[in-house]
Scaffold this motif. Structure first.
Motif, PDB file in Angstrom:
ATOM      1  N   SER A 160     -23.104 -15.269  75.597  1.00  0.00           N
ATOM      2  CA  SER A 160     -22.894 -16.757  75.251  1.00  0.00           C
ATOM      3  C   SER A 160     -22.499 -17.468  76.733  1.00  0.00           C
ATOM      4  O   SER A 160     -22.748 -18.558  76.672  1.00  0.00           O
ATOM      5  CB  SER A 160     -21.382 -16.564  74.599  1.00  0.00           C
ATOM      6  OG  SER A 160     -21.620 -15.881  73.253  1.00  0.00           O
ATOM      7  N   GLY A 161     -21.980 -16.631  77.687  1.00  0.00           N
ATOM      8  CA  GLY A 161     -21.783 -17.158  79.071  1.00  0.00           C
ATOM      9  C   GLY A 161     -23.145 -17.904  79.685  1.00  0.00           C
ATOM     10  O   GLY A 161     -23.204 -18.918  80.364  1.00  0.00           O
ATOM     11  N   TRP A 166     -24.193 -20.915  77.601  1.00  0.00           N
ATOM     12  CA  TRP A 166     -23.009 -22.025  78.152  1.00  0.00           C
ATOM     13  C   TRP A 166     -23.762 -22.411  79.509  1.00  0.00           C
ATOM     14  O   TRP A 166     -23.707 -23.859  79.598  1.00  0.00           O
ATOM     15  CB  TRP A 166     -21.858 -21.385  77.949  1.00  0.00           C
ATOM     16  CG  TRP A 166     -20.809 -22.727  78.018  1.00  0.00           C
ATOM     17  CD1 TRP A 166     -20.180 -23.307  76.932  1.00  0.00           C
ATOM     18  CD2 TRP A 166     -20.275 -23.046  79.278  1.00  0.00           C
ATOM     19  NE1 TRP A 166     -19.233 -24.416  77.593  1.00  0.00           N
ATOM     20  CE2 TRP A 166     -19.214 -23.907  78.858  1.00  0.00           C
ATOM     21  CE3 TRP A 166     -20.248 -22.781  80.688  1.00  0.00           C
ATOM     22  CZ2 TRP A 166     -18.514 -24.975  80.053  1.00  0.00           C
ATOM     23  CZ3 TRP A 166     -19.430 -23.500  81.770  1.00  0.00           C
ATOM     24  CH2 TRP A 166     -18.646 -24.649  81.012  1.00  0.00           C
ATOM     25  N   GLU A 194     -26.907 -24.432  79.476  1.00  0.00           N
ATOM     26  CA  GLU A 194     -26.988 -25.713  78.805  1.00  0.00           C
ATOM     27  C   GLU A 194     -26.146 -26.605  79.533  1.00  0.00           C
ATOM     28  O   GLU A 194     -26.703 -28.038  79.553  1.00  0.00           O
ATOM     29  CB  GLU A 194     -26.094 -25.814  77.485  1.00  0.00           C
ATOM     30  CG  GLU A 194     -27.017 -24.807  76.352  1.00  0.00           C
ATOM     31  CD  GLU A 194     -26.104 -24.523  75.324  1.00  0.00           C
ATOM     32  OE1 GLU A 194     -24.950 -25.026  75.181  1.00  0.00           O
ATOM     33  OE2 GLU A 194     -26.551 -23.949  74.261  1.00  0.00           O
ATOM     34  N   ARG A 195     -25.490 -26.327  80.582  1.00  0.00           N
ATOM     35  CA  ARG A 195     -24.637 -27.385  81.236  1.00  0.00           C
ATOM     36  C   ARG A 195     -24.978 -27.394  82.650  1.00  0.00           C
ATOM     37  O   ARG A 195     -24.351 -28.461  83.400  1.00  0.00           O
ATOM     38  CB  ARG A 195     -23.173 -26.890  81.127  1.00  0.00           C
ATOM     39  CG  ARG A 195     -22.670 -27.359  79.809  1.00  0.00           C
ATOM     40  CD  ARG A 195     -21.170 -26.640  79.425  1.00  0.00           C
ATOM     41  NE  ARG A 195     -20.639 -26.962  78.325  1.00  0.00           N
ATOM     42  CZ  ARG A 195     -21.129 -26.355  77.085  1.00  0.00           C
ATOM     43  NH1 ARG A 195     -22.270 -25.527  77.236  1.00  0.00           N
ATOM     44  NH2 ARG A 195     -20.570 -26.795  75.929  1.00  0.00           N
TER      45      ARG A 195
END
Length: 392
Positions: free
Chosen positions: A150-151, A154, A157-158
């Motif tokens: 998940s990290g 995340w 994506e950013r």
């Protein structure tokens, strides 16, 4: 830091990384599908590929433990782990990816075929506590695996810098996992072979006598059942919960189950010093029957998640307790016993979810979820029978 603690640190670091790698696979399935464009049935080969390599290697290494140079074998295992992780990163085809996954599982099996036996010789007076803490290290890694995925997603994506790099997020995840094992190589490179390593060589006659012991047979059967129950929860709990909960909450149910292993195994690391391995296992398995039944009953609400957490805490005792019991039943053959009990666990993890998938396809997922409940009942009977028959 003493050499004994360095051996402990190397084993704990490796098993935590192995837990991360194992529990990352499920979270990355959709990414594999997007990259390789394969069907769901082919995606189903991910778990068996890793498990098959692991079981074959851990049994082969464990049975030969008395003949091996323990430091060199462990070093080869962790180096192979790093190399196979890099092979996963660069795999161009799904078939190559599966072969690399098979090799990565085998590399993990080489290391884990000897790590707990080494610890049992280095810490003979605290074996139970060390085994529970070892299992706790795996739990922390297992909880961290999906969080790592998940990290990475995340950040990818950013972060424009990472987004500009032509690499899939799952490849980046495996790259980070490969780097995790480098300190283990550094520790083992500096260490000498443990002076307390006096594993007895195993021949076919000794193996036959070993398997005739009620304690060993009970430990093996119990571990296979534990693996089946855990595999059922790892694989099917989020899918089942998704039939009556929102997807995010259904996925969170598995995280709650895994998180419960951390405080659970910390508590058992204290209780295990009593030496009552089967007594503790009998109580926790017995208490798990109503909690797992409630968790899988289809009742909606916070109490279902409470039951999932309670089930995780109770079941978390079983792998370290039963494996420690098996090793103490035959301390001269800690390598073979550790390998066989771990292999039995992973065979349960691989087999029971497959059977449940067939039942869910033929009938319903609700019917399939009765299987881990029934296995928990059988497990209680096996532990009770082993306790009565064993003289260990």
């Amino acid at each position: 830091m003493t050499k004994r603690k360095l051996w402990l640190g190397a084993a704990f670091l490796f098993v935590a990384g192995d837990g991360m790698a194992m529990q990352s696979r499920g979270a990355l399935l959709s990414s594999f599908e997007a990259t390789f464009g394969v069907s769901e049935s082919l995606l189903g080969l991910v778990a068996p590929a890793g498990t098959l390599g692991f079981v074959l290697a851990i049994v082969a290494v464990g049975l030969a433990a008395g003949r091996l140079n323990v430091r060199i074998t462990l070093l080869l295992g962790v180096v192979a782990m790093v190399l196979t992780m890099f092979a996963l990163v660069v795999a161009p085809l799904y078939s190559v990816f599966l072969l690399a996954l098979l090799a990565q599982g085998a590399a993990a099996g080489v290391f884990r075929g000897l790590d707990r036996p080494v610890l049992s010789h280095i810490y003979p007076d605290r074996l139970g506590r060390i085994f529970v803490l070892y299992a706790l290290a795996w739990s922390i890694g297992a909880v961290s695996g999906p969080l790592l995925v998940s990290g990475v997603l995340w950040i990818a994506e950013r972060s424009p810098a990472i987004a500009a790099v032509p690499i899939d997020e799952w490849r980046l995840t495996y790259l980070l996992l490969a780097l995790w094992f480098l300190p283990v190589i550094a520790i083992l490179w500096k260490l000498d072979a443990p002076t307390s390593w006096d594993e007895t060589e195993l021949d076919w006659t000794a193996l036959k006598r070993l398997l005739e012991k009620p304690a060993i047979r009970g430990a093996l059967l119990g571990m296979a059942l534990v693996g089946g129950i855990e595999g059922a929860m790892f694989t099917w709990l989020p899918y089942y919960a998704g039939t009556f909960l929102e997807r995010d909450l259904a996925n969170a149910s598995l995280s709650i189950f895994l998180v419960a292993y951390v405080p659970g195994r910390y508590v058992y690391s204290r209780l295990v010093e009593t030496g009552a391995y089967l007594g503790i296992s009998l109580v926790t398995a017995g208490l798990a029957i109503p909690t797992i039944a409630f968790a899988l009953s289809g009742r909606i609400g916070v109490w279902m998640l409470v039951a999932v957490f309670a089930t995780g805490m109770l079941l978390s005792s079983l792998f370290p307790m039963l494996s420690a019991y098996g090793v103490e039943a035959a301390p001269a053959y800690s390598g073979p016993v550790s390998a066989l009990t771990t292999a039995a666990t992973y065979l349960g993890i691989a087999t029971v979810p497959t059977v449940m998938g067939v039942v869910a396809d033929v009938r319903t997922i609700q019917d399939a979820m009765w299987i881990p409940i029934g296995l928990t009942v059988v497990l209680v009977a096996v532990i009770a029978a082993t306790r009565m028959r064993s003289t260990v």
